[in-house]
Design a protein around this motif. Structure first.
Motif, PDB file in Angstrom:
ATOM      1  N   ALA A 138       0.830  -1.209   0.000  1.00 21.15           N
ATOM      2  CA  ALA A 138       0.000   0.000   0.000  1.00 21.15           C
ATOM      3  C   ALA A 138       0.862   1.255   0.000  1.00 21.15           C
ATOM      4  O   ALA A 138       1.755   1.405   0.847  1.00 21.15           O
ATOM      5  N   PRO A 139       0.618   2.188  -0.924  1.00 22.68           N
ATOM      6  CA  PRO A 139       1.429   3.404  -0.987  1.00 22.68           C
ATOM      7  C   PRO A 139       1.257   4.327   0.211  1.00 22.68           C
ATOM      8  O   PRO A 139       2.128   5.141   0.490  1.00 22.68           O
ATOM      9  N   PHE A 140       0.128   4.202   0.927  1.00 19.39           N
ATOM     10  CA  PHE A 140      -0.074   5.014   2.129  1.00 19.39           C
ATOM     11  C   PHE A 140       0.044   4.173   3.402  1.00 19.39           C
ATOM     12  O   PHE A 140      -0.531   4.506   4.431  1.00 19.39           O
ATOM     13  N   LEU A 141       0.826   3.130   3.310  1.00 19.59           N
ATOM     14  CA  LEU A 141       1.108   2.298   4.481  1.00 19.59           C
ATOM     15  C   LEU A 141       1.580   3.146   5.657  1.00 19.59           C
ATOM     16  O   LEU A 141       1.269   2.871   6.814  1.00 19.59           O
ATOM     17  N   TRP A 142       2.321   4.207   5.350  1.00 22.59           N
ATOM     18  CA  TRP A 142       2.907   5.042   6.412  1.00 22.59           C
ATOM     19  C   TRP A 142       1.884   5.703   7.324  1.00 22.59           C
ATOM     20  O   TRP A 142       2.227   6.154   8.418  1.00 22.59           O
ATOM     21  N   TYR A 143       0.619   5.749   6.920  1.00 27.68           N
ATOM     22  CA  TYR A 143      -0.407   6.277   7.828  1.00 27.68           C
ATOM     23  C   TYR A 143      -0.442   5.471   9.135  1.00 27.68           C
ATOM     24  O   TYR A 143      -0.693   6.033  10.210  1.00 27.68           O
ATOM     25  N   LEU A 144      -0.251   4.132   9.022  1.00 29.30           N
ATOM     26  CA  LEU A 144      -0.403   3.267  10.192  1.00 29.30           C
ATOM     27  C   LEU A 144       0.834   2.439  10.504  1.00 29.30           C
ATOM     28  O   LEU A 144       0.898   1.806  11.558  1.00 29.30           O
ATOM     29  N   ASP A 145       1.805   2.426   9.625  1.00 27.72           N
ATOM     30  CA  ASP A 145       2.965   1.543   9.760  1.00 27.72           C
ATOM     31  C   ASP A 145       3.712   1.772  11.068  1.00 27.72           C
ATOM     32  O   ASP A 145       4.116   2.888  11.394  1.00 27.72           O
ATOM     33  N   GLY A 146       3.887   0.685  11.825  1.00 29.68           N
ATOM     34  CA  GLY A 146       4.630   0.751  13.073  1.00 29.68           C
ATOM     35  C   GLY A 146       3.925   1.451  14.209  1.00 29.68           C
ATOM     36  O   GLY A 146       4.529   1.706  15.255  1.00 29.68           O
ATOM     37  N   LYS A 147       2.650   1.771  14.027  1.00 22.36           N
ATOM     38  CA  LYS A 147       1.934   2.577  15.027  1.00 22.36           C
ATOM     39  C   LYS A 147       0.885   1.800  15.821  1.00 22.36           C
ATOM     40  O   LYS A 147       0.512   2.213  16.912  1.00 22.36           O
ATOM     41  N   ILE A 148       0.371   0.706  15.256  1.00 22.15           N
ATOM     42  CA  ILE A 148      -0.755   0.002  15.862  1.00 22.15           C
ATOM     43  C   ILE A 148      -0.270  -1.028  16.883  1.00 22.15           C
ATOM     44  O   ILE A 148       0.543  -1.900  16.569  1.00 22.15           O
ATOM     45  N   ALA A 149      -0.792  -0.934  18.089  1.00 23.09           N
ATOM     46  CA  ALA A 149      -0.426  -1.880  19.148  1.00 23.09           C
ATOM     47  C   ALA A 149      -0.814  -3.300  18.737  1.00 23.09           C
ATOM     48  O   ALA A 149      -1.910  -3.534  18.225  1.00 23.09           O
ATOM     49  N   GLY A 150       0.112  -4.235  18.924  1.00 24.30           N
ATOM     50  CA  GLY A 150      -0.171  -5.640  18.640  1.00 24.30           C
ATOM     51  C   GLY A 150      -0.114  -6.026  17.182  1.00 24.30           C
ATOM     52  O   GLY A 150      -0.413  -7.177  16.837  1.00 24.30           O
ATOM     53  N   ALA A 151       0.284  -5.104  16.309  1.00 24.61           N
ATOM     54  CA  ALA A 151       0.290  -5.417  14.874  1.00 24.61           C
ATOM     55  C   ALA A 151       1.554  -6.144  14.442  1.00 24.61           C
ATOM     56  O   ALA A 151       1.520  -6.952  13.504  1.00 24.61           O
ATOM     57  N   ASP A 152       2.674  -5.901  15.115  1.00 22.64           N
ATOM     58  CA  ASP A 152       3.960  -6.419  14.637  1.00 22.64           C
ATOM     59  C   ASP A 152       3.973  -7.939  14.513  1.00 22.64           C
ATOM     60  O   ASP A 152       4.440  -8.489  13.509  1.00 22.64           O
ATOM     61  N   GLU A 153       3.469  -8.634  15.525  1.00 19.67           N
ATOM     62  CA  GLU A 153       3.480 -10.101  15.507  1.00 19.67           C
ATOM     63  C   GLU A 153       2.601 -10.644  14.388  1.00 19.67           C
ATOM     64  O   GLU A 153       2.985 -11.576  13.673  1.00 19.67           O
ATOM     65  N   VAL A 154       1.435 -10.040  14.212  1.00 19.57           N
ATOM     66  CA  VAL A 154       0.507 -10.499  13.160  1.00 19.57           C
ATOM     67  C   VAL A 154       1.113 -10.267  11.776  1.00 19.57           C
ATOM     68  O   VAL A 154       1.029 -11.128  10.895  1.00 19.57           O
ATOM     69  N   LEU A 155       1.751  -9.124  11.594  1.00 22.47           N
ATOM     70  CA  LEU A 155       2.329  -8.792  10.282  1.00 22.47           C
ATOM     71  C   LEU A 155       3.587  -9.606  10.011  1.00 22.47           C
ATOM     72  O   LEU A 155       3.859  -9.969   8.857  1.00 22.47           O
ATOM     73  N   ALA A 156       4.360  -9.922  11.049  1.00 22.43           N
ATOM     74  CA  ALA A 156       5.536 -10.778  10.870  1.00 22.43           C
ATOM     75  C   ALA A 156       5.119 -12.159  10.387  1.00 22.43           C
ATOM     76  O   ALA A 156       5.761 -12.748   9.499  1.00 22.43           O
ATOM     77  N   LYS A 157       4.041 -12.677  10.947  1.00 21.80           N
ATOM     78  CA  LYS A 157       3.519 -13.980  10.508  1.00 21.80           C
ATOM     79  C   LYS A 157       3.018 -13.896   9.069  1.00 21.80           C
ATOM     80  O   LYS A 157       3.198 -14.835   8.271  1.00 21.80           O
ATOM     81  N   ALA A 158       2.401 -12.767   8.717  1.00 23.53           N
ATOM     82  CA  ALA A 158       1.904 -12.591   7.345  1.00 23.53           C
ATOM     83  C   ALA A 158       3.061 -12.606   6.343  1.00 23.53           C
ATOM     84  O   ALA A 158       2.954 -13.184   5.257  1.00 23.53           O
ATOM     85  N   LYS A 159       4.167 -11.968   6.705  1.00 23.04           N
ATOM     86  CA  LYS A 159       5.339 -11.963   5.821  1.00 23.04           C
ATOM     87  C   LYS A 159       5.918 -13.365   5.679  1.00 23.04           C
ATOM     88  O   LYS A 159       6.345 -13.774   4.597  1.00 23.04           O
ATOM     89  N   LYS A 160       5.915 -14.112   6.766  1.00 26.96           N
ATOM     90  CA  LYS A 160       6.442 -15.475   6.748  1.00 26.96           C
ATOM     91  C   LYS A 160       5.546 -16.408   5.938  1.00 26.96           C
ATOM     92  O   LYS A 160       6.023 -17.206   5.129  1.00 26.96           O
ATOM     93  N   ASP A 161       4.214 -16.254   6.116  1.00 20.41           N
ATOM     94  CA  ASP A 161       3.262 -17.145   5.445  1.00 20.41           C
ATOM     95  C   ASP A 161       2.922 -16.692   4.029  1.00 20.41           C
ATOM     96  O   ASP A 161       2.344 -17.467   3.252  1.00 20.41           O
ATOM     97  N   GLY A 162       3.238 -15.424   3.720  1.00 19.70           N
ATOM     98  CA  GLY A 162       2.856 -14.883   2.414  1.00 19.70           C
ATOM     99  C   GLY A 162       1.396 -14.497   2.334  1.00 19.70           C
ATOM    100  O   GLY A 162       0.864 -14.214   1.256  1.00 19.70           O
TER     101      GLY A 162
END
Length: 601
Positions: A138-162
């Protein structure tokens, strides 16, 4: 007989009672059309997947963010759109609770399998997760990137699983109940309210994305939202037609505004929105055809191309008599926008942070005559940009100058000092290591861009730098720029949420691949930017922005360019028009007199 007379009297009374209702303007009248043009082709209509200004105009009419701007208030004021009220923010600034208005529905679509689909808080949770989804890019990822509590673990799994598990709970994005959204941040972000007015954070329906999304999860050609319009026709790069959404909720033209709005409000009073049933958008890339289309009555309003301003305005920037005689009105604003030229900081020739690389960029900036550019190319409809944040935007520092002056002799001396000299005496300089080099600037194939190319060529040749131009259509350049494949490109960025953050984020390193086209990466700048997010609008944040601007002046990733002045011509049969710097093409609020429109009077 007496009974018949009594019945007749009752019928007359009934007719008299309903006449005022019948006299009301028809809502979403299919016989009414607004005709406009875009000078640049759209890229698509998925709010989480697009970033170009022109696609966003269409998206804002189809999709709805939680908040928007009051159409009549000046200065611009944020107000609820699908939200029931302004957000409730915790004392530490980290928890935002937002309630959604009940009874808002998505436009009908086969993806809903015949049922009426209400907008709920879970739709915003899903849409915000789409913005975070690594697969979306998403080109506007920066609106929320690194800001949402509890998102890092979910997104790390998404990167691993594709693949992102959209059903996996995320602490910072929750639907507390059907109509309540709760956003929990890792740290305060005082610019978030502005972001919540933008299409990238508008609601989409999961059923629609799953029905029409491509391999990347994008649904560019099947926009389905809760807004006043829906997509009726689309011929890519040629024509876009919107039609009024018959399921749009009951909403009326606003009655509060400035004293000068009285006549406008009186003409629109009591009208249900939208009034116009059809929006015709033609893509006309060349300047002359744009103005000709307006002059011939084929367009209802138009932003005057800067190179044709002399055809429309007199030397004092007033409307020429021939337009005034036709009842055309002029709406003129300095846009909250920056038209700048970026250098790719990863490029082996113009990029880099060493003194000789900085010197090359600085010399090119000092060798380019911006005043001539304003006089010739902008026809006087621009101001020399002195800093990244334009006037009228929160964070602009009056009197502060962060740009190098136009000084060709000094530019030549700087190049000489750092080893960029003409060793073979062909009129063009070589690199410090003696190798020849050519600057390649990206440019569209329009006549207007060719004129700008000539100015750059003249100015660079004067300081001994060879420059060439790579020609591609705008959407292709946009993709190449985001991927870091362009060496240098003049672009524009307009702020549609009223914060100086919109410009300072353009050089934040985490936004490389999104909005940071120059691919500038400086830890000192990044730290200042992060601090600015944690501070409310005011002197402290302005001081941070100023320090960031000083770093821009020191490293020269941009030629700051200009602040643009926009002139809009509006035909007399267009009703409800008021120029809004954050709501360009606010079709929902417009009406037309079809009789006058057809007659061209």
């Amino acid at each position: 007989m007496r009974h018949l007379r009594h019945l007749a009297a009752m019928l007359v009374a009934l007719v008299l009672c309903v006449q005022p209702a019948l006299a009301q303007p028809k809502w979403a009248d299919p016989s009414k059309t607004i005709r406009v043009t875009f000078p640049v082709a759209e890229t698509g209509f998925d709010p989480q997947a697009t970033s170009d200004y022109y696609s966003s105009h269409v998206e804002r009419s189809i999709f709805e963010a939680l908040y928007t701007f009051d159409y009549l208030a000046r200065p611009p004021k944020v107000v609820p759109q699908t939200a029931a009220a302004m957000p409730e923010i915790s004392a530490d600034g980290k928890t935002w609770t937002i309630r959604i208005k009940p009874g808002i529905y998505f436009a009908d679509d086969p993806a809903f399998k015949g049922r009426k689909r209400e907008l709920v808080a879970a739709d915003y949770v899903y849409s915000f997760k789409r913005l975070l989804d690594p697969k979306m890019r998403a080109p506007f990822l920066w609106y929320l990137d690194g800001k949402i509590a509890g998102a890092d673990e979910v997104l790390a799994k998404a990167k691993k699983d594709g693949k992102l598990d959209y059903d996996a709970p995320m602490e910072g994005l929750r639907a507390v109940d059907r109509y309540t959204l709760r956003i929990t941040l890792k740290e305060p972000d005082y610019v978030l309210l502005g972001y919540l007015t933008q299409s990238a954070l508008a609601a989409v329906a999961r059923e629609v994305i799953e029905a029409y999304g491509d391999a990347s999860g994008w649904a560019m050609a099947n926009p389905v939202g809760t807004g006043p319009y829906r997509l009726a026709q689309w011929r890519r790069g040629q024509k876009i037609v919107l039609e009024a959404n018959p399921g749009y909720r009951e909403e009326y033209f606003p009655e509060g505004g400035e004293p000068g709005d009285r006549e406008l409000i009186a003409k629109m009073k009591g009208k249900r929105l939208p009034q116009v049933g059809r929006i015709d958008i033609s893509i006309i890339e060349e300047s002359n055809p744009q103005l000709l289309a307006f002059n011939s009555g084929e367009l209802d309003y138009v932003n005057v191309p800067a190179d044709l301003v002399a055809n429309v305005l007199d030397p004092e920037n007033g409307l020429k008599p021939e337009y005034a005689k036709e009842g055309v009105t002029l709406h003129r604003v300095t846009q909250p926008a920056l038209a700048y030229t970026y250098f790719n900081m990863e490029d082996p020739v113009v990029g880099g942070y060493t003194p000789e690389k900085i010197a090359l960029r600085r010399a090119m900036i000092m060798g380019f005559n911006t005043d001539e550019m304003i006089r010739v190319w902008w026809q006087g409809q621009a101001l020399v940009a002195t800093q990244p944040i334009p006037p009228g935007v929160a964070g602009h520092s009056p009197g502060f100058v962060a740009r190098a002056p136009y000084d060709p002799p000094a530019a030549r001396a700087l190049l000489d000092k750092f080893g960029y000299v003409d060793r073979d005496k062909d009129g063009f300089r070589e690199l410090p290591d003696g190798k020849p080099f050519t600057i390649v600037m990206a440019s569209t194939p329009t006549g207007r861009d060719r004129e700008r190319d000539e100015l750059w060529k003249k100015n660079m040749t004067a300081i001994g730098i060879r420059i060439e131009f790579m020609k591609q259509k705008w959407p292709d350049l946009l993709k190449m720029g985001r991927a870091g494949k362009l060496q240098m490109w003049p672009v524009g960025w307009i702020n549609t949420y009223g914060e100086g953050d919109a410009f300072m984020q353009l050089l934040y390193s985490k936004n490389i691949g999104q909005s940071n086209y120059s691919r500038f990466a400086l830890p000192e700048y990044d730290e200042l930017y992060r601090k600015s997010k944690r501070v409310p609008d005011g002197l402290e944040r302005n001081a941070l922005y100023r320090k960031m601007a000083e770093l821009v002046a020191a490293y020269n990733p941009w030629d700051l360019g200009v602040y643009r002045i926009e002139n809009t011509l509006v035909r007399p049969w267009v009703l409800g028009y008021k120029k809004h710097v954050n709501l360009e093409h606010a079709w929902k609020y417009l009406d037309v007199d079809p009789v006058r429109q057809k007659a061209g009077k």
